[in-house]
Design an enzyme around this catalytic site. Sequence first.
Site, PDB file in Angstrom:
ATOM      1  N   ASP A  56       5.031  -3.977   3.529  1.00  0.00           N
ATOM      2  CA  ASP A  56       3.789  -3.227   3.723  1.00  0.00           C
ATOM      3  C   ASP A  56       2.569  -4.134   3.741  1.00  0.00           C
ATOM      4  O   ASP A  56       1.447  -3.684   3.534  1.00  0.00           O
ATOM      5  CB  ASP A  56       3.633  -2.155   2.635  1.00  0.00           C
ATOM      6  CG  ASP A  56       3.464  -2.725   1.231  1.00  0.00           C
ATOM      7  OD1 ASP A  56       3.438  -3.973   1.089  1.00  0.00           O
ATOM      8  OD2 ASP A  56       3.350  -1.940   0.278  1.00  0.00           O
ATOM      9  N   SER A 111       1.066   0.691  -6.864  1.00  0.00           N
ATOM     10  CA  SER A 111       1.074  -0.760  -6.998  1.00  0.00           C
ATOM     11  C   SER A 111       0.008  -1.308  -6.075  1.00  0.00           C
ATOM     12  O   SER A 111       0.058  -1.115  -4.878  1.00  0.00           O
ATOM     13  CB  SER A 111       2.443  -1.301  -6.596  1.00  0.00           C
ATOM     14  OG  SER A 111       2.379  -2.682  -6.413  1.00  0.00           O
ATOM     15  N   HIS A 151      -0.419  -1.743   2.031  1.00  0.00           N
ATOM     16  CA  HIS A 151      -0.138  -1.592   0.609  1.00  0.00           C
ATOM     17  C   HIS A 151      -1.263  -0.885  -0.151  1.00  0.00           C
ATOM     18  O   HIS A 151      -1.006  -0.058  -1.023  1.00  0.00           O
ATOM     19  CB  HIS A 151       0.113  -2.967   0.002  1.00  0.00           C
ATOM     20  CG  HIS A 151       0.519  -2.935  -1.432  1.00  0.00           C
ATOM     21  ND1 HIS A 151       1.748  -2.481  -1.835  1.00  0.00           N
ATOM     22  CD2 HIS A 151      -0.138  -3.277  -2.561  1.00  0.00           C
ATOM     23  CE1 HIS A 151       1.840  -2.560  -3.155  1.00  0.00           C
ATOM     24  NE2 HIS A 151       0.705  -3.038  -3.619  1.00  0.00           N
TER      25      HIS A 151
END
Length: 600
Positions: A507, A204, A558
């Site tokens: 994150d 993601s 992330h």
Amino acid sequence: MDEYDISLTLPDIDLSRVETEWQRLRSNIPELWKLNNDGREFKVGEDIKARGLSANYPIVLVPGIVSTGLESWSTAPEYRTFFREKVWGGFNMISQVTFNRDKWISAMMLDPITGLDPPNVKVRAAEGIGAASSFIQGFWIWSKIVENLAVVNYDTNNLHLAPYDWRLSYWNLEERDGYFSRMKSTIEGLKKRQNKKVVIAAHSMGSTVRTPLKAFYSHTLNIWTFKWVESPLHGAGGPSWVEDHVEAFITIAGTHLAKAMAAFLSGEMKDTVQMNPAGAYVLEKFFSRKERQKLFRSWAGSASLWIKASPISSGIGGREVWGNQTWAPDDEPNSTHTHGELIAFRQALLDMDAFAQDSKNMTADEAGTWIMERTPSSFQKMLGTNYSFDIERDEEVLKRNDIDHTKWTNPLEIRLPNAPSMKFYCVYGHGKETEVSRYAHGPHEQDENFAEAEYPMCTDPSNDSCSTPQTPLDIPLARNSWIDAEYTDENAIPKVVRNGVNMGEGDGTVSLLSLGAMCVEGWKRPRWNPAGIKITTVELPHRPVSNIPRGGANTSDHVDILGSTGLNEIILKVATGVGHEIEDNYVSRIREYAQRIQWD
């Protein structure tokens, strides 16, 4: 030149010192600009190889949104100047945004009604491993993982990167590009050639250029793939296809219960409001909030970001997962504000007459409907025909959802595939402040892109005539600003409120509850995991090195987690056949938070 007897005399140039001078120049480049190219690119692979391990299972890498490069295939005269050039990714994109902005926006926009190409425009995903190895030169995405896999004998024969046009809805990905058909064929081909089941790793991705798009979960795209393949109405692979073809599934920073809605409305996010004044001026000048807003709403794929357990039609259910106006599962003791309020207003603004009618603090149950009322009916119809955001506990209904493609992006409305021997790894970072909710404010203003009646509602998305009456242009239909960037509270508990954004655990892009709650609790229940697939959860602590811009070997941001040693070790262990060495690892309180959710 020899053929036509043409001679060319070059001047005497001494090139003997070129290499020496180049090496001297490179050695003097500050660490800030080396972007993690510090000699450890292949180290994880070398360590795994030293154990005598080598490529075992073929592997498919699935990038998240914005990380797949997009190319222009438009042959209309106005777009020929960048035919086969990247309009997303690479320095050419920067050039087009800077010097040809209007044409670039037109090329990137999708038709708001069909969700497909507008007239005379054709943009397609780039192909090959290079499509998502780097965003621009020097800013790597998947290249670190590819480098380490190559050390243990992976190449294009047993390694496949599956790029896609992330702007499209999942349904249109198949209708226009045949994406899921090709994915099915690729996996079947890899298994046949290698005589091994396939490992899938999906990430993601957060935006690298500060668009309003912050996260998109390709984890869901892969669950959609599994459901599409199994469905007799679609891929017709049968209920055992995943069991027969997929060895392991690794979700990297997966936003399983995505918690983002307001960007659809405002074109803003944490990164835009926390920019310094110069950066904010440049962003607004070259890519304004309204332009971001318009682009964002045309990209049907981005609607996967919508918060789960927030049914728009009924307006109930969200509180069971996300909390209410006094409590949320991820609240810490003695908190001065609750994460259960996704959108809040300062009391001083609530007391003003201009805000009295439609401004109140809102939970997940209320925020979804409130935002939908302030978006065009075309966006509402797109959402209603492609996605669902409810929570389903009835096992018979969950079975029926196996063939309903609108449910496949919501892990609370579908079951994991019938693959009891498949290994499932949830890997994500923790320890970086993350936006979990926001404060809003601002007077109404006219939006020239929004000519519909105030508070339009598309109650029947299946109706082709779904629309709302237009209103005179002097009626204001948009707010001047949505994030209350002037409000900062550094003394808030547990996390500060900075520039109107409530910070929480996560994150840096995705909240902790969205990252881990399904992994540690939701999928432990047979109704959502009837095959009893084992879920292994690995939290990687965020420990960046301050003088390396992307954090170094122990970052868990992330995006930058793709270059971390911890993640690369996990991927290589699974791919080389020693995934059994990977065990649960927790550095947060996710198990405690997840137990507070009303799953049953």
